[in-house]
Write a protein that holds these residues in place. Structure first.
Motif, PDB file in Angstrom:
ATOM      1  N   LEU A  95       0.828  -1.211   0.000  1.00 44.63           N
ATOM      2  CA  LEU A  95       0.000   0.000   0.000  1.00 44.63           C
ATOM      3  C   LEU A  95       0.863   1.262   0.000  1.00 44.63           C
ATOM      4  O   LEU A  95       0.577   2.224  -0.725  1.00 44.63           O
ATOM      5  CB  LEU A  95      -0.945  -0.019   1.192  1.00 44.63           C
ATOM      6  CG  LEU A  95      -2.084  -1.039   1.121  1.00 44.63           C
ATOM      7  CD1 LEU A  95      -2.793  -1.141   2.454  1.00 44.63           C
ATOM      8  CD2 LEU A  95      -3.052  -0.670   0.023  1.00 44.63           C
ATOM      9  N   LYS A  96       1.924   1.272   0.803  1.00 38.42           N
ATOM     10  CA  LYS A  96       2.819   2.441   0.837  1.00 38.42           C
ATOM     11  C   LYS A  96       3.494   2.657  -0.512  1.00 38.42           C
ATOM     12  O   LYS A  96       3.616   3.788  -0.982  1.00 38.42           O
ATOM     13  CB  LYS A  96       3.879   2.250   1.926  1.00 38.42           C
ATOM     14  CG  LYS A  96       3.350   2.378   3.321  1.00 38.42           C
ATOM     15  CD  LYS A  96       4.455   2.122   4.325  1.00 38.42           C
ATOM     16  CE  LYS A  96       3.927   2.105   5.739  1.00 38.42           C
ATOM     17  NZ  LYS A  96       4.989   1.786   6.719  1.00 38.42           N
ATOM     18  N   ARG A  97       3.943   1.560  -1.141  1.00 40.37           N
ATOM     19  CA  ARG A  97       4.596   1.678  -2.439  1.00 40.37           C
ATOM     20  C   ARG A  97       3.605   2.185  -3.483  1.00 40.37           C
ATOM     21  O   ARG A  97       3.945   3.017  -4.328  1.00 40.37           O
ATOM     22  CB  ARG A  97       5.165   0.328  -2.860  1.00 40.37           C
ATOM     23  CG  ARG A  97       5.894   0.376  -4.191  1.00 40.37           C
ATOM     24  CD  ARG A  97       6.441  -0.948  -4.597  1.00 40.37           C
ATOM     25  NE  ARG A  97       5.407  -1.967  -4.573  1.00 40.37           N
ATOM     26  CZ  ARG A  97       5.633  -3.241  -4.299  1.00 40.37           C
ATOM     27  NH1 ARG A  97       6.841  -3.665  -4.018  1.00 40.37           N
ATOM     28  NH2 ARG A  97       4.645  -4.100  -4.298  1.00 40.37           N
ATOM     29  N   ALA A  98       2.362   1.727  -3.439  1.00 38.47           N
ATOM     30  CA  ALA A  98       1.352   2.168  -4.398  1.00 38.47           C
ATOM     31  C   ALA A  98       1.044   3.649  -4.219  1.00 38.47           C
ATOM     32  O   ALA A  98       0.886   4.382  -5.207  1.00 38.47           O
ATOM     33  CB  ALA A  98       0.086   1.340  -4.250  1.00 38.47           C
ATOM     34  N   ILE A  99       0.968   4.107  -2.990  1.00 40.97           N
ATOM     35  CA  ILE A  99       0.727   5.537  -2.739  1.00 40.97           C
ATOM     36  C   ILE A  99       1.885   6.363  -3.270  1.00 40.97           C
ATOM     37  O   ILE A  99       1.694   7.409  -3.915  1.00 40.97           O
ATOM     38  CB  ILE A  99       0.501   5.781  -1.236  1.00 40.97           C
ATOM     39  CG1 ILE A  99      -0.834   5.183  -0.805  1.00 40.97           C
ATOM     40  CG2 ILE A  99       0.549   7.265  -0.909  1.00 40.97           C
ATOM     41  CD1 ILE A  99      -1.044   5.153   0.697  1.00 40.97           C
ATOM     42  N   ASP A 100       3.102   5.883  -3.039  1.00 44.32           N
ATOM     43  CA  ASP A 100       4.281   6.599  -3.518  1.00 44.32           C
ATOM     44  C   ASP A 100       4.304   6.668  -5.043  1.00 44.32           C
ATOM     45  O   ASP A 100       4.564   7.727  -5.628  1.00 44.32           O
ATOM     46  CB  ASP A 100       5.540   5.914  -2.987  1.00 44.32           C
ATOM     47  CG  ASP A 100       6.797   6.644  -3.378  1.00 44.32           C
ATOM     48  OD1 ASP A 100       6.832   7.885  -3.213  1.00 44.32           O
ATOM     49  OD2 ASP A 100       7.755   5.984  -3.845  1.00 44.32           O
ATOM     50  N   LEU A 101       4.025   5.542  -5.707  1.00 48.73           N
ATOM     51  CA  LEU A 101       4.010   5.528  -7.166  1.00 48.73           C
ATOM     52  C   LEU A 101       2.892   6.407  -7.723  1.00 48.73           C
ATOM     53  O   LEU A 101       3.069   7.079  -8.745  1.00 48.73           O
ATOM     54  CB  LEU A 101       3.851   4.104  -7.687  1.00 48.73           C
ATOM     55  CG  LEU A 101       5.062   3.191  -7.519  1.00 48.73           C
ATOM     56  CD1 LEU A 101       4.687   1.761  -7.866  1.00 48.73           C
ATOM     57  CD2 LEU A 101       6.212   3.676  -8.378  1.00 48.73           C
ATOM     58  N   SER A 102       1.754   6.434  -7.059  1.00 47.73           N
ATOM     59  CA  SER A 102       0.637   7.247  -7.510  1.00 47.73           C
ATOM     60  C   SER A 102       0.974   8.734  -7.393  1.00 47.73           C
ATOM     61  O   SER A 102       0.639   9.522  -8.284  1.00 47.73           O
ATOM     62  CB  SER A 102      -0.607   6.913  -6.695  1.00 47.73           C
ATOM     63  OG  SER A 102      -1.667   7.753  -7.057  1.00 47.73           O
ATOM     64  N   MET A 103       1.654   9.116  -6.318  1.00 50.15           N
ATOM     65  CA  MET A 103       2.036  10.528  -6.133  1.00 50.15           C
ATOM     66  C   MET A 103       3.070  10.961  -7.184  1.00 50.15           C
ATOM     67  O   MET A 103       3.083  12.115  -7.592  1.00 50.15           O
ATOM     68  CB  MET A 103       2.607  10.750  -4.736  1.00 50.15           C
ATOM     69  CG  MET A 103       1.594  10.507  -3.642  1.00 50.15           C
ATOM     70  SD  MET A 103       0.245  11.649  -3.737  1.00 50.15           S
ATOM     71  CE  MET A 103       0.755  12.838  -2.558  1.00 50.15           C
ATOM     72  N   LYS A 104       3.900  10.027  -7.608  1.00 43.65           N
ATOM     73  CA  LYS A 104       4.919  10.338  -8.615  1.00 43.65           C
ATOM     74  C   LYS A 104       4.391  10.200 -10.049  1.00 43.65           C
ATOM     75  O   LYS A 104       5.123  10.476 -10.987  1.00 43.65           O
ATOM     76  CB  LYS A 104       6.111   9.390  -8.450  1.00 43.65           C
ATOM     77  CG  LYS A 104       6.877   9.594  -7.179  1.00 43.65           C
ATOM     78  CD  LYS A 104       8.007   8.585  -7.085  1.00 43.65           C
ATOM     79  CE  LYS A 104       8.771   8.727  -5.806  1.00 43.65           C
ATOM     80  NZ  LYS A 104       9.814   7.694  -5.675  1.00 43.65           N
ATOM     81  N   HIS A 105       3.141   9.763 -10.202  1.00 41.13           N
ATOM     82  CA  HIS A 105       2.531   9.514 -11.511  1.00 41.13           C
ATOM     83  C   HIS A 105       3.364   8.524 -12.320  1.00 41.13           C
ATOM     84  O   HIS A 105       3.634   8.724 -13.502  1.00 41.13           O
ATOM     85  CB  HIS A 105       2.334  10.820 -12.289  1.00 41.13           C
ATOM     86  CG  HIS A 105       1.431  11.782 -11.617  1.00 41.13           C
ATOM     87  ND1 HIS A 105       0.067  11.612 -11.580  1.00 41.13           N
ATOM     88  CD2 HIS A 105       1.681  12.925 -10.916  1.00 41.13           C
ATOM     89  CE1 HIS A 105      -0.482  12.603 -10.908  1.00 41.13           C
ATOM     90  NE2 HIS A 105       0.474  13.419 -10.489  1.00 41.13           N
ATOM     91  N   GLU A 106       3.763   7.439 -11.673  1.00 48.60           N
ATOM     92  CA  GLU A 106       4.549   6.393 -12.304  1.00 48.60           C
ATOM     93  C   GLU A 106       3.883   5.048 -12.044  1.00 48.60           C
ATOM     94  O   GLU A 106       3.021   4.927 -11.183  1.00 48.60           O
ATOM     95  CB  GLU A 106       5.977   6.351 -11.738  1.00 48.60           C
ATOM     96  CG  GLU A 106       6.805   7.572 -12.016  1.00 48.60           C
ATOM     97  CD  GLU A 106       8.174   7.486 -11.383  1.00 48.60           C
ATOM     98  OE1 GLU A 106       8.449   6.474 -10.696  1.00 48.60           O
ATOM     99  OE2 GLU A 106       8.958   8.424 -11.553  1.00 48.60           O
ATOM    100  N   TYR A 107       4.313   4.076 -12.833  1.00 50.70           N
ATOM    101  CA  TYR A 107       3.885   2.699 -12.616  1.00 50.70           C
ATOM    102  C   TYR A 107       5.079   1.876 -12.183  1.00 50.70           C
ATOM    103  O   TYR A 107       6.230   2.259 -12.404  1.00 50.70           O
ATOM    104  CB  TYR A 107       3.287   2.081 -13.886  1.00 50.70           C
ATOM    105  CG  TYR A 107       1.986   2.708 -14.320  1.00 50.70           C
ATOM    106  CD1 TYR A 107       0.929   2.873 -13.434  1.00 50.70           C
ATOM    107  CD2 TYR A 107       1.805   3.130 -15.627  1.00 50.70           C
ATOM    108  CE1 TYR A 107      -0.259   3.441 -13.836  1.00 50.70           C
ATOM    109  CE2 TYR A 107       0.617   3.704 -16.046  1.00 50.70           C
ATOM    110  CZ  TYR A 107      -0.409   3.849 -15.135  1.00 50.70           C
ATOM    111  OH  TYR A 107      -1.591   4.412 -15.539  1.00 50.70           O
ATOM    112  N   LEU A 108       4.798   0.737 -11.603  1.00 53.83           N
ATOM    113  CA  LEU A 108       5.845  -0.202 -11.244  1.00 53.83           C
ATOM    114  C   LEU A 108       6.446  -0.767 -12.535  1.00 53.83           C
ATOM    115  O   LEU A 108       5.708  -1.018 -13.491  1.00 53.83           O
ATOM    116  CB  LEU A 108       5.230  -1.328 -10.404  1.00 53.83           C
ATOM    117  CG  LEU A 108       6.135  -2.185  -9.557  1.00 53.83           C
ATOM    118  CD1 LEU A 108       6.805  -1.334  -8.486  1.00 53.83           C
ATOM    119  CD2 LEU A 108       5.338  -3.285  -8.897  1.00 53.83           C
TER     120      LEU A 108
END
Length: 149
Positions: free
Chosen positions: A67-80
């Motif tokens: 969940l933390k990684r998904a929030i971080d990626l969403s804030m950066k407008h990036e995907y894994l």
């Protein structure tokens, strides 16, 4: 009536449209490294909170990390990255397959022990019946097998 209809509408096992929706949402979540089960909110549903309390600590920690990684990626407008998306899904599948495999191994192990015990028991009964003319020894051997130490 209305509750059974609403349950049918959202259950992916019963409604094919709900299954398509779950597959679509899962593919979008996979871009962020999440699972479909990560969407359940423990603050909203008490059953989810209880289920998370019963899970082992490492699984709950892995869920929180996702969940933390998904929030971080969403804030950066990036995907894994694609390779991590595939690796994460393979890790989930591997864990599920291994857990099912261990269940089957346990079942086969207990079945093997049970069959081995039956073969041993019938061998003892045959030995007792061949070596005695009366059934008094049979009771003694059965007592010795089941209760004797």
């Amino acid at each position: 009536m209305a509750s059974s209809l609403s349950r049918w509408l959202v259950d992916p096992k019963k409604n094919p449209l709900a299954a398509i929706h779950k597959k679509t949402v899962s593919s979008r979540l996979r871009r962020y490294g999440l699972r479909y089960d990560d969407l359940y909110d423990p603050k909203y549903e008490l059953d989810v909170k209880e289920a998370l309390n019963r899970l082992p600590r490492e699984i709950v920690d892995a869920r929180n990390q996702r969940l933390k990684r998904a929030i971080d990626l969403s804030m950066k407008h990036e995907y894994l990255p694609e390779d991590l998306q595939v690796w994460i899904m393979l890790a989930y599948l591997r864990r599920d397959v291994y857990s099912r495999m261990y269940i089957y191994i346990d079942l086969f192990f207990y079945l093997f022990i049970f069959i081995y015990f039956l073969i041993f028991l019938f061998g003892v009964l045959r030995f007792v019946n061949l070596n005695s003319n009366s059934n008094s020894n049979l009771g003694f051997f059965l007592f010795f097998i089941f209760l004797g130490k």
